[in-house]
Design a protein around this motif. Structure first.
Motif, PDB file in Angstrom:
ATOM      1  N   MET A  58      83.599   3.113   3.284  1.00 58.99           N
ATOM      2  CA  MET A  58      83.426   2.354   1.485  1.00 58.99           C
ATOM      3  C   MET A  58      82.574   1.713   1.838  1.00 58.99           C
ATOM      4  N   GLU A  59      82.477   0.782   2.915  1.00 58.57           N
ATOM      5  CA  GLU A  59      81.329  -0.596   2.850  1.00 58.57           C
ATOM      6  C   GLU A  59      79.871   0.459   2.923  1.00 58.57           C
ATOM      7  N   ALA A  60      79.807   0.724   3.868  1.00 57.35           N
ATOM      8  CA  ALA A  60      78.744   2.272   4.815  1.00 57.35           C
ATOM      9  C   ALA A  60      77.742   2.269   3.005  1.00 57.35           C
ATOM     10  N   VAL A  61      79.088   3.420   2.050  1.00 61.29           N
ATOM     11  CA  VAL A  61      78.722   4.244   0.570  1.00 61.29           C
ATOM     12  C   VAL A  61      78.155   2.234  -0.018  1.00 61.29           C
ATOM     13  N   ALA A  62      78.463   1.631  -0.047  1.00 63.74           N
ATOM     14  CA  ALA A  62      78.534  -0.015  -0.812  1.00 63.74           C
ATOM     15  C   ALA A  62      77.171  -0.102  -0.449  1.00 63.74           C
ATOM     16  N   ARG A  63      76.686  -0.825   0.918  1.00 62.53           N
ATOM     17  CA  ARG A  63      75.672  -0.993   1.561  1.00 62.53           C
ATOM     18  C   ARG A  63      74.072  -0.550   1.691  1.00 62.53           C
ATOM     19  N   GLN A  64      74.390   0.895   1.379  1.00 63.46           N
ATOM     20  CA  GLN A  64      74.051   2.282   0.897  1.00 63.46           C
ATOM     21  C   GLN A  64      72.714   1.643  -0.074  1.00 63.46           C
ATOM     22  N   ALA A  65      74.281   2.211  -1.344  1.00 67.02           N
ATOM     23  CA  ALA A  65      73.921   2.041  -2.586  1.00 67.02           C
ATOM     24  C   ALA A  65      73.158   0.682  -3.265  1.00 67.02           C
ATOM     25  N   TYR A  66      73.291  -0.671  -2.492  1.00 69.73           N
ATOM     26  CA  TYR A  66      72.918  -1.641  -2.797  1.00 69.73           C
ATOM     27  C   TYR A  66      71.198  -1.647  -1.916  1.00 69.73           C
ATOM     28  N   GLU A  67      70.995  -0.981  -0.873  1.00 68.20           N
ATOM     29  CA  GLU A  67      69.941  -0.726  -0.127  1.00 68.20           C
ATOM     30  C   GLU A  67      69.165  -0.409  -1.224  1.00 68.20           C
ATOM     31  N   ASP A  68      69.567   0.807  -2.297  1.00 63.74           N
ATOM     32  CA  ASP A  68      69.060   1.741  -2.979  1.00 63.74           C
ATOM     33  C   ASP A  68      68.754   1.863  -4.159  1.00 63.74           C
ATOM     34  N   ALA A  69      69.235   0.366  -4.853  1.00 65.78           N
ATOM     35  CA  ALA A  69      69.143  -0.738  -6.443  1.00 65.78           C
ATOM     36  C   ALA A  69      67.994  -1.833  -5.816  1.00 65.78           C
ATOM     37  N   LEU A  70      67.972  -2.291  -4.096  1.00 63.01           N
ATOM     38  CA  LEU A  70      67.476  -2.799  -3.532  1.00 63.01           C
ATOM     39  C   LEU A  70      65.495  -1.888  -3.813  1.00 63.01           C
ATOM     40  N   ALA A  71      65.372  -1.063  -3.242  1.00 59.79           N
ATOM     41  CA  ALA A  71      64.272  -0.365  -2.969  1.00 59.79           C
ATOM     42  C   ALA A  71      63.935  -0.178  -4.911  1.00 59.79           C
ATOM     43  N   ASP A  72      65.003  -0.307  -5.269  1.00 66.74           N
ATOM     44  CA  ASP A  72      63.986   0.636  -7.165  1.00 66.74           C
ATOM     45  C   ASP A  72      64.403  -0.336  -7.605  1.00 66.74           C
ATOM     46  N   GLY A  73      64.233  -2.332  -7.427  1.00 70.46           N
ATOM     47  CA  GLY A  73      63.639  -3.100  -7.542  1.00 70.46           C
ATOM     48  C   GLY A  73      64.880  -3.611  -8.718  1.00 70.46           C
ATOM     49  N   ALA A  74      66.485  -2.840  -8.449  1.00 67.53           N
ATOM     50  CA  ALA A  74      67.360  -3.271  -9.400  1.00 67.53           C
ATOM     51  C   ALA A  74      68.032  -5.080  -9.260  1.00 67.53           C
ATOM     52  N   CYS A  75      68.100  -5.035  -8.250  1.00 69.42           N
ATOM     53  CA  CYS A  75      68.887  -6.322  -6.990  1.00 69.42           C
ATOM     54  C   CYS A  75      67.661  -6.741  -6.867  1.00 69.42           C
ATOM     55  N   GLY A  76      67.677  -7.856  -6.620  1.00 78.50           N
ATOM     56  CA  GLY A  76      67.187  -8.681  -5.285  1.00 78.50           C
ATOM     57  C   GLY A  76      68.087  -9.014  -4.386  1.00 78.50           C
ATOM     58  N   PRO A  77      67.310  -9.467  -2.803  1.00 80.72           N
ATOM     59  CA  PRO A  77      67.444  -9.406  -1.644  1.00 80.72           C
ATOM     60  C   PRO A  77      68.341 -10.748  -1.898  1.00 80.72           C
ATOM     61  N   SER A  78      69.323 -10.368  -0.034  1.00 80.43           N
ATOM     62  CA  SER A  78      70.647 -11.400  -0.406  1.00 80.43           C
ATOM     63  C   SER A  78      69.917 -12.713   0.417  1.00 80.43           C
ATOM     64  N   HIS A  79      70.451 -13.668   0.110  1.00 76.25           N
ATOM     65  CA  HIS A  79      70.224 -15.387   0.776  1.00 76.25           C
ATOM     66  C   HIS A  79      71.575 -15.939   0.872  1.00 76.25           C
ATOM     67  N   ALA A  80      70.857 -17.119   1.595  1.00 73.76           N
ATOM     68  CA  ALA A  80      71.572 -18.223   2.420  1.00 73.76           C
ATOM     69  C   ALA A  80      72.486 -18.680   1.421  1.00 73.76           C
ATOM     70  N   ARG A  81      74.096 -18.749   1.216  1.00 75.48           N
ATOM     71  CA  ARG A  81      74.177 -19.906   0.762  1.00 75.48           C
ATOM     72  C   ARG A  81      74.053 -20.734  -0.180  1.00 75.48           C
ATOM     73  N   PHE A  82      73.448 -21.611   1.093  1.00 72.69           N
ATOM     74  CA  PHE A  82      73.172 -23.311   0.635  1.00 72.69           C
ATOM     75  C   PHE A  82      72.297 -23.371   0.208  1.00 72.69           C
ATOM     76  N   ARG A  83      71.097 -21.909   0.056  1.00 72.37           N
ATOM     77  CA  ARG A  83      69.790 -21.921  -0.898  1.00 72.37           C
ATOM     78  C   ARG A  83      70.194 -21.993  -2.441  1.00 72.37           C
ATOM     79  N   ASP A  84      71.467 -22.010  -3.420  1.00 67.07           N
ATOM     80  CA  ASP A  84      72.011 -21.792  -4.065  1.00 67.07           C
ATOM     81  C   ASP A  84      72.308 -23.415  -4.426  1.00 67.07           C
ATOM     82  N   TRP A  85      72.447 -24.135  -3.592  1.00 72.59           N
ATOM     83  CA  TRP A  85      72.907 -25.172  -4.133  1.00 72.59           C
ATOM     84  C   TRP A  85      71.560 -26.689  -3.768  1.00 72.59           C
ATOM     85  N   ILE A  86      70.605 -25.828  -3.164  1.00 72.93           N
ATOM     86  CA  ILE A  86      69.374 -27.251  -3.332  1.00 72.93           C
ATOM     87  C   ILE A  86      68.509 -26.572  -4.014  1.00 72.93           C
ATOM     88  N   GLY A  87      68.874 -25.391  -4.912  1.00 82.15           N
ATOM     89  CA  GLY A  87      67.592 -24.645  -6.210  1.00 82.15           C
ATOM     90  C   GLY A  87      67.450 -23.817  -5.715  1.00 82.15           C
TER      91      GLY A  87
END
Length: 87
Positions: A58-87
């Motif tokens: 299930m995790e592999a399927v979810a990861r693949q779905a995320y990668e597909d959505a990322l490639a399609d431009g529907a999602c942004g890339p992941s980032h470190a949590r502290f980046r949300d704190w500093i803006g």
């Protein structure tokens, strides 16, 4: 006169506790955060997911779905949590 609260064994314990807290906070701060995106299907690689699928699959399927959505431009890339704190 030396304050008995900061006796050597207690000082070591406090120092170790503070160090553990700083390490735990640092670990939490650098964990990846995925931006909100919508994946409308539980379909991974063209096949439906069965009800007896393991957690790893299930995790592999979810990861693949995320990668597909990322490639399609529907999602942004992941980032470190502290980046949300500093803006």
């Amino acid at each position: 006169m030396i304050n008995p609260f900061f006796h050597t064994p207690r000082r070591r314990l406090i120092t170790l506790a503070m160090l553990a807290a700083v390490v735990a906070f640092g670990w939490y701060a650098v964990q990846p955060v995925y931006p909100r995106c919508t994946i409308h299907s539980a379909v991974g690689s063209g096949g439906l997911v069965s009800a007896v699928t393991s957690a790893e699959e299930m995790e592999a399927v979810a990861r693949q779905a995320y990668e597909d959505a990322l490639a399609d431009g529907a999602c942004g890339p992941s980032h470190a949590r502290f980046r949300d704190w500093i803006g």
